[in-house]
Design a protein around this motif. Structure first.
Motif, PDB file in Angstrom:
ATOM      1  N   ALA A  50     -12.823   3.649   8.506  1.00 15.39           N
ATOM      2  CA  ALA A  50     -12.178   2.386   8.160  1.00 15.39           C
ATOM      3  C   ALA A  50     -10.867   2.699   7.450  1.00 15.39           C
ATOM      4  N   GLU A  51      -9.792   2.077   7.923  1.00 11.13           N
ATOM      5  CA  GLU A  51      -8.468   2.274   7.316  1.00 11.13           C
ATOM      6  C   GLU A  51      -7.898   0.923   6.913  1.00 11.13           C
ATOM      7  N   VAL A  52      -7.760   0.708   5.599  1.00 15.33           N
ATOM      8  CA  VAL A  52      -7.189  -0.544   5.122  1.00 15.33           C
ATOM      9  C   VAL A  52      -5.720  -0.581   5.539  1.00 15.33           C
ATOM     10  N   TYR A  53      -5.291  -1.694   6.098  1.00 16.23           N
ATOM     11  CA  TYR A  53      -3.893  -1.785   6.532  1.00 16.23           C
ATOM     12  C   TYR A  53      -3.205  -3.023   5.962  1.00 16.23           C
ATOM     13  N   GLN A  54      -3.986  -3.880   5.316  1.00 17.03           N
ATOM     14  CA  GLN A  54      -3.412  -5.113   4.800  1.00 17.03           C
ATOM     15  C   GLN A  54      -4.144  -5.476   3.513  1.00 17.03           C
ATOM     16  N   CYS A  55      -3.375  -5.855   2.505  1.00 18.85           N
ATOM     17  CA  CYS A  55      -3.956  -6.175   1.208  1.00 18.85           C
ATOM     18  C   CYS A  55      -3.073  -7.228   0.539  1.00 18.85           C
ATOM     19  N   TRP A  56      -3.705  -8.202  -0.109  1.00 20.56           N
ATOM     20  CA  TRP A  56      -2.941  -9.244  -0.788  1.00 20.56           C
ATOM     21  C   TRP A  56      -3.756  -9.799  -1.952  1.00 20.56           C
ATOM     22  N   THR A  57      -3.071 -10.494  -2.844  1.00 23.09           N
ATOM     23  CA  THR A  57      -3.748 -11.142  -3.963  1.00 23.09           C
ATOM     24  C   THR A  57      -3.626 -12.653  -3.821  1.00 23.09           C
ATOM     25  N   ASN A  58      -4.681 -13.339  -4.249  1.00 26.62           N
ATOM     26  CA  ASN A  58      -4.723 -14.803  -4.260  1.00 26.62           C
ATOM     27  C   ASN A  58      -4.744 -15.260  -5.708  1.00 26.62           C
TER      28      ASN A  58
ATOM     29  N   ASN B 155     -10.449   2.812   1.673  1.00 28.18           N
ATOM     30  CA  ASN B 155     -10.855   3.500   2.900  1.00 28.18           C
ATOM     31  C   ASN B 155     -12.243   4.113   2.741  1.00 28.18           C
ATOM     32  N   GLN B 156     -12.510   4.691   1.589  1.00 24.44           N
ATOM     33  CA  GLN B 156     -13.827   5.267   1.322  1.00 24.44           C
ATOM     34  C   GLN B 156     -14.901   4.182   1.298  1.00 24.44           C
ATOM     35  N   ILE B 157     -14.596   3.064   0.657  1.00 26.32           N
ATOM     36  CA  ILE B 157     -15.545   1.946   0.597  1.00 26.32           C
ATOM     37  C   ILE B 157     -15.849   1.435   2.006  1.00 26.32           C
ATOM     38  N   GLY B 158     -14.813   1.210   2.826  1.00 26.24           N
ATOM     39  CA  GLY B 158     -15.014   0.708   4.182  1.00 26.24           C
ATOM     40  C   GLY B 158     -15.805   1.666   5.047  1.00 26.24           C
TER      41      GLY B 158
ATOM     42  N   LEU C 254       0.821  -1.215   0.000  1.00 31.42           N
ATOM     43  CA  LEU C 254       0.000   0.000   0.000  1.00 31.42           C
ATOM     44  C   LEU C 254       0.853   1.262   0.000  1.00 31.42           C
ATOM     45  N   ASP C 255       2.188   1.115  -0.013  1.00 31.94           N
ATOM     46  CA  ASP C 255       3.066   2.286   0.048  1.00 31.94           C
ATOM     47  C   ASP C 255       3.612   2.694  -1.328  1.00 31.94           C
ATOM     48  N   THR C 256       3.114   2.081  -2.397  1.00 29.75           N
ATOM     49  CA  THR C 256       3.503   2.491  -3.747  1.00 29.75           C
ATOM     50  C   THR C 256       2.478   3.508  -4.259  1.00 29.75           C
ATOM     51  N   GLU C 257       2.737   4.095  -5.416  1.00 33.04           N
ATOM     52  CA  GLU C 257       1.785   5.066  -5.982  1.00 33.04           C
ATOM     53  C   GLU C 257       0.417   4.424  -6.206  1.00 33.04           C
ATOM     54  N   VAL C 258       0.401   3.253  -6.836  1.00 34.39           N
ATOM     55  CA  VAL C 258      -0.868   2.543  -7.073  1.00 34.39           C
ATOM     56  C   VAL C 258      -1.478   2.095  -5.747  1.00 34.39           C
ATOM     57  N   GLY C 259      -0.648   1.593  -4.845  1.00 36.72           N
ATOM     58  CA  GLY C 259      -1.128   1.159  -3.536  1.00 36.72           C
ATOM     59  C   GLY C 259      -1.795   2.283  -2.765  1.00 36.72           C
ATOM     60  N   LYS C 260      -1.224   3.478  -2.800  1.00 41.34           N
ATOM     61  CA  LYS C 260      -1.817   4.627  -2.104  1.00 41.34           C
ATOM     62  C   LYS C 260      -3.158   5.010  -2.716  1.00 41.34           C
ATOM     63  N   GLN C 261      -3.266   4.911  -4.043  1.00 38.12           N
ATOM     64  CA  GLN C 261      -4.544   5.211  -4.702  1.00 38.12           C
ATOM     65  C   GLN C 261      -5.600   4.181  -4.297  1.00 38.12           C
TER      66      GLN C 261
ATOM     67  N   SER D 171      -8.089 -13.116  -6.906  1.00 33.97           N
ATOM     68  CA  SER D 171      -8.826 -12.149  -6.091  1.00 33.97           C
ATOM     69  C   SER D 171      -7.843 -11.272  -5.332  1.00 33.97           C
ATOM     70  N   MET D 172      -8.345 -10.138  -4.892  1.00 32.24           N
ATOM     71  CA  MET D 172      -7.584  -9.247  -4.012  1.00 32.24           C
ATOM     72  C   MET D 172      -8.373  -9.193  -2.706  1.00 32.24           C
ATOM     73  N   ALA D 173      -7.684  -9.401  -1.600  1.00 29.02           N
ATOM     74  CA  ALA D 173      -8.328  -9.384  -0.289  1.00 29.02           C
ATOM     75  C   ALA D 173      -7.727  -8.265   0.550  1.00 29.02           C
ATOM     76  N   MET D 174      -8.503  -7.799   1.517  1.00 31.69           N
ATOM     77  CA  MET D 174      -8.035  -6.694   2.354  1.00 31.69           C
ATOM     78  C   MET D 174      -8.689  -6.724   3.729  1.00 31.69           C
ATOM     79  N   ASN D 175      -8.014  -6.096   4.690  1.00 30.72           N
ATOM     80  CA  ASN D 175      -8.528  -5.919   6.049  1.00 30.72           C
ATOM     81  C   ASN D 175      -8.465  -4.443   6.411  1.00 30.72           C
ATOM     82  N   TRP D 176      -9.504  -3.978   7.127  1.00 29.38           N
ATOM     83  CA  TRP D 176      -9.566  -2.602   7.592  1.00 29.38           C
ATOM     84  C   TRP D 176      -9.614  -2.572   9.115  1.00 29.38           C
ATOM     85  N   ASN D 177      -8.874  -1.674   9.726  1.00 34.10           N
ATOM     86  CA  ASN D 177      -9.079  -1.315  11.120  1.00 34.10           C
ATOM     87  C   ASN D 177     -10.229  -0.311  11.155  1.00 34.10           C
ATOM     88  N   VAL D 178     -11.048  -0.360  12.204  1.00 31.19           N
ATOM     89  CA  VAL D 178     -12.173   0.559  12.339  1.00 31.19           C
ATOM     90  C   VAL D 178     -11.982   1.376  13.610  1.00 31.19           C
TER      91      VAL D 178
END
Length: 183
Positions: free
Chosen positions: A50-58, A33-36, A20-27, A145-152
């Motif tokens: 909601a703040e996404v803090y983890q993201c991965w692809t399967n 975050n808006q979706i969450g 999430l720290d790359t240009e695309v990742g930040k976008q 798929s792309m999966a993600m977790n958000w802190n609330v």
């Protein structure tokens, strides 16, 4: 390291961290975050962030699956979700509801589980404690798929809505003490 996927039946099978720290990742982080936050507001009338803090692809191939599991987060409440990016033809041909799940609730028992057919572009968001799994498929191609977790994090107004009068007084006292010590 904490991913549970059993993705190992093909040399291309993988669960890969999505930074999430790359240009695309930040976008993507901004969008997620808006979706969450919107999910919390519209689905729960909750004034929370909601703040996404983890993201991965399967990257799954024939026989790969994710066993029954839930997700952890770093806050008291959290969200999880996934976005279908690619499905093989053998999944695209499946019925929306597989045979055998119709009327699975029984006479006196409400429906407690559901089947979701992977459809490219579909995104599901749910409380992080919700147990789920991804079944194996058998055929040519990749299911991605792309999966993600958000802190609330609740706003102060949201916290106050759930406190008793005594707790509100104590909360205000502690807040005043903290402000005093910060000065």
């Amino acid at each position: 390291n904490g991913l549970v996927g059993q993705l190992k039946n093909d040399e291309k099978s993988a669960q890969l961290d999505f930074p999430l720290d790359t240009e695309v990742g930040k976008q993507l982080e901004t969008v997620f975050n808006q979706i969450g936050s919107t999910f919390l507001k519209q689905g729960y009338e909750r004034d929370s962030m909601a703040e996404v803090y983890q993201c991965w692809t399967n990257h799954a191939y024939a026989g790969d699956y994710n066993p029954y599991h839930d997700h952890g987060v770093q806050t008291m409440a959290g969200l999880s979700g996934f976005l279908w990016l690619k499905t093989p033809e053998c999944i695209e041909k499946l019925d929306e509801v597989p045979t055998g799940l119709n009327n699975a609730s029984g006479a006196l028992r409400g429906q407690t589980e559901d089947y979701v057919k992977p459809i490219v572009g579909s995104m599901l968001v749910f409380p992080n404690w919700l147990k789920h799994q991804v079944l194996p498929f058998f055929g040519e191609g990749e299911r991605r798929s792309m999966a993600m977790n958000w802190n609330v994090t609740d706003s102060e107004q949201e916290i106050m809505k759930h406190l008793s009068e005594r707790e509100k007084i104590k909360y205000e006292e502690l807040k005043a003490e903290k402000e005093k010590s910060d000065d």
